[in-house]
Design an enzyme around this catalytic site. Sequence first.
Site, PDB file in Angstrom:
ATOM      1  CB  VAL A   1       8.215  -8.375 -21.445  1.00  0.00           C
ATOM      2  CG1 VAL A   1       7.837  -6.945 -20.853  1.00  0.00           C
ATOM      3  CG2 VAL A   1       9.903  -8.240 -21.792  1.00  0.00           C
TER       4      VAL A   1
ATOM      5  CB  CYS B   1      16.503  -3.376 -21.269  1.00  0.00           C
ATOM      6  SG  CYS B   1      17.305  -4.352 -22.545  1.00  0.00           S
TER       7      CYS B   1
ATOM      8  CG  HIS C   1      20.904  -6.213 -20.173  1.00  0.00           C
ATOM      9  ND1 HIS C   1      20.885  -7.496 -20.284  1.00  0.00           N
ATOM     10  CD2 HIS C   1      20.076  -5.623 -21.010  1.00  0.00           C
ATOM     11  CE1 HIS C   1      20.093  -7.835 -21.531  1.00  0.00           C
ATOM     12  NE2 HIS C   1      19.446  -6.647 -21.828  1.00  0.00           N
TER      13      HIS C   1
END
Length: 444
Positions: free
Chosen positions: A97, A214, A350
């Site tokens: 990240v 997320c 995702h």
Amino acid sequence: KQIEFLSSPRAVVGTRVSIESSRPKSSTRLPAFSPRMKPSTLLTAVLGASLCAAFVAPGRRLPARRAPTRSKMSNLQMTLEGHAPLKVAIVGATGAVGQEIIGVLEKRGFPCGDAGPSLFGSKGGKTVSTSKWGDLTTEAFSVEATRGFDIVFLAASGDFATEYAKKIGEVLAEGGVVVDNSSALRYDADVPLVVPEVNGQLCKGAKVVANPNCTTAIALMALFPLFLAFGLKKVIVSTYQAASGAGAAGMAELKSGIAASVAEGAPYLEADGRFGDEKPANKEFAHPLAFNVIPHIDKFQANGYTKEEMKVTWECRKILGFEPFESAADTGKEPKVSCTAVRIPTLRAHSEAITIETEKPVTPEAAREALTGFPGLTIADDVDANLYPMPITSTGNYDVEVGRIRRNEVFGDCGLDFFVCGDQLLRGAALNAVLIAEKTKQLA
């Protein structure tokens, strides 16, 4: 014309109201709180309440389906060059990240000054290569070392955030902000949990702002405009989460597991596709992820859900303006949210299959109209052209893709199914964090 305005944090923020007298009556989009409010009355209410209003171009009816822009640049990938330099720091810049935060700062031209952001780690002395500022060396972290900074991004553990985030917030420059990417502070009453396109006004005056999970951030990019237009009663989410949700180590474990599985004479996969007795090593995941799916992300809770799944419930409630946890004080207006989170053997992005029951009747055509033009969202919904959201098209992109929009046959006139996909290291982490900083410092 369309009026964009901000309302109470406890109510809906960023609500879009269309007042288009030239349209047929059936196509006029009216505010949910007053189905027949006159334009003059609405303007008086907005101005009288001292709400922030901005006029944009008159709306127009768009085609039901629109192909997304597949380029790596989006409407979010703008430049901020020309602003006065800010003192920016990243704690945890060597992780997945942290690296993405550096990349977003570079691409958006965030005003970090010629030397770039300061990087802090547990010991310091590590080198991080950047394309804009060359090689940067990490310094040993201390609260005092962050004194006077304007923005501090935390890409560290929840324990670190619990101990240091608010202490850092106390020593920043006036108007400074800590943006925390962990889950530690998301449910604190005094810490806003923010997706800037949804509730970005909560950044104003905050010393610490939490970045959401997320999966939640990606889902809300599509859920929020539907919430505004039709209301939400129930939300059912099934996720397909990439290995990078477990960080750089998760991606490395997947890569090594695949390599070990397909190597000549590998004992894991047999010729007919069956699994052998000797499995690849797994440390980051509960089971080997290569050629597998694992319905287990984070720790199981007493109710049978995992914490990852409950995060989606809690965070959707809080970001939409409700208390995060169910209680006797609930009014009945809170949407019911259920999630099943599954780890799949992809590296990034995702995906989520989402079913909603709405308060008002909804059609796929009306849903596409509500979703069209929402910032940070791209419609990829043309099944005749095999166009729908996928990791292969959303990886590396700032926008979340939404498609497979269709009527849900269980909930009928108030039901909708759709599919979203977004790069969780960007929208689910780094990009959202930088957008929070931009909103706080009023750069965007």
